[in-house]
Motif scaffolding. Structure first.
Motif, mmCIF file in Angstrom:
data_model
loop_
_atom_site.group_PDB
_atom_site.id
_atom_site.type_symbol
_atom_site.label_atom_id
_atom_site.label_comp_id
_atom_site.label_asym_id
_atom_site.label_seq_id
_atom_site.Cartn_x
_atom_site.Cartn_y
_atom_site.Cartn_z
ATOM 1 N N ASP A 139 0.804 -1.222 0.000
ATOM 2 C CA ASP A 139 0.000 0.000 0.000
ATOM 3 C C ASP A 139 0.836 1.271 0.000
ATOM 4 O O ASP A 139 0.495 2.257 -0.661
ATOM 5 N N LYS A 200 -2.009 0.345 -8.601
ATOM 6 C CA LYS A 200 -3.151 0.325 -7.685
ATOM 7 C C LYS A 200 -4.101 -0.818 -8.019
ATOM 8 O O LYS A 200 -4.632 -1.484 -7.122
ATOM 9 N N GLN A 203 -2.411 -4.013 -6.796
ATOM 10 C CA GLN A 203 -2.497 -4.168 -5.346
ATOM 11 C C GLN A 203 -3.890 -4.640 -4.936
ATOM 12 O O GLN A 203 -4.029 -5.504 -4.060
ATOM 13 N N ARG A 207 -4.843 -8.229 -3.059
ATOM 14 C CA ARG A 207 -5.685 -8.316 -1.851
ATOM 15 C C ARG A 207 -6.876 -9.247 -2.081
ATOM 16 O O ARG A 207 -7.237 -10.037 -1.202
#
Length: 249
Positions: A139, A200, A203, A207
């Motif tokens: 992050d 982004k 990521q 997750r």
């Protein structure tokens, strides 16, 4: 009826010595960091001349199994195997065959999707926690393209290693070595910030993969990971599919 050839090719003495020493390394008889016995000792042990022994050393040095240390306390030292030699050789073979970059990305997709299936099938919470630990690092670096690229590589390595197959993990590392080279070139050829939006999305995909695995949704995890990796290929390769000669040369 044609007669079969009775000619038998006998390996050179240097190749036989290299094979013997290689076997001692892979079986742990000669541990990484250890110096081989002196040339005089090995010449006596194998019953060969110094030039023959040094030719065997050159074979092993080319394979990154030993390194030659110069100086009065020099000699041949055993190296820690790291797979880099195999990766370089694989890259050379793929270049020789004119392999397109997209082919490497697609092979990576199949390999990682299989690894995700193995992680899900093992139902080992420790493997999922290991991926969670990596994801937490992402992050704060999504805006740092080089740092995120290194982090992303660690996550993908974590996926293939999490599958629990040593062979699968080794094949993955060979492919990642090629793709990491391409990624570095990609970053260098685009203006700063070009990859931030993609980072982004990546990521978020990492997750989601962890969440699906944690919830025991193996099939959904594999579908999700395939979609993500196919999107990565489209972003990284685009319509102009270079060959590996262009990427690795």
């Amino acid at each position: 009826m044609a007669s079969r050839s009775s000619v038998v090719t006998v390996p050179k003495a240097s190749a036989l010595i290299a094979a013997d020493l290689r076997q001692q390394v892979v079986t742990g008889v000669l541990a990484p960091g250890r110096m081989l016995p002196s040339e005089t000792t090995l010449m006596t042990e194998f019953g060969v001349s110094r030039p023959t022994l040094r030719e065997a050393f050159r074979i092993l040095e080319a394979e990154s199994i030993i390194t030659i240390v110069r100086g009065p306390r020099g000699g041949a030292r055993v190296l820690e195997p790291d797979g880099s030699m195999a990766a370089r050789y694989t890259g050379t073979l793929l270049q020789y065959q004119g392999t397109p970059l997209s082919d490497v990305y697609r092979a990576r997709t199949e390999l990682e999707v299989s690894a995700v299936g193995l992680i899900a099938g093992a139902r080992a919470k420790a493997r999922v926690r290991a991926l969670e630990d990596i994801v937490r690092q992402g992050d704060r670096i999504v805006d740092d393209e080089r740092a995120f690229a290194d982090y992303s590589l660690r996550f993908h390595v974590g996926v293939v290693e999490g599958g629990g197959s040593t062979t699968l993990a080794m094949l993955g590392r060979m492919l990642f070595d090629i793709l990491d080279t391409h990624n570095a070139q990609f970053i260098a050829s685009h203006p700063p910030g070009f990859e931030r939006a993609a980072n982004k999305r990546a990521q978020a995909a990492y997750r989601k993969l962890v969440k699906l695995l944690r919830n025991g949704e193996g099939a959904a995890a594999q579908r999700h990971w395939r979609r993500h990796l196919e999107a990565v290929e489209r972003f990284m390769v685009g319509k102009s599919d270079a060959t590996l000669v262009e990427v690795l040369s």
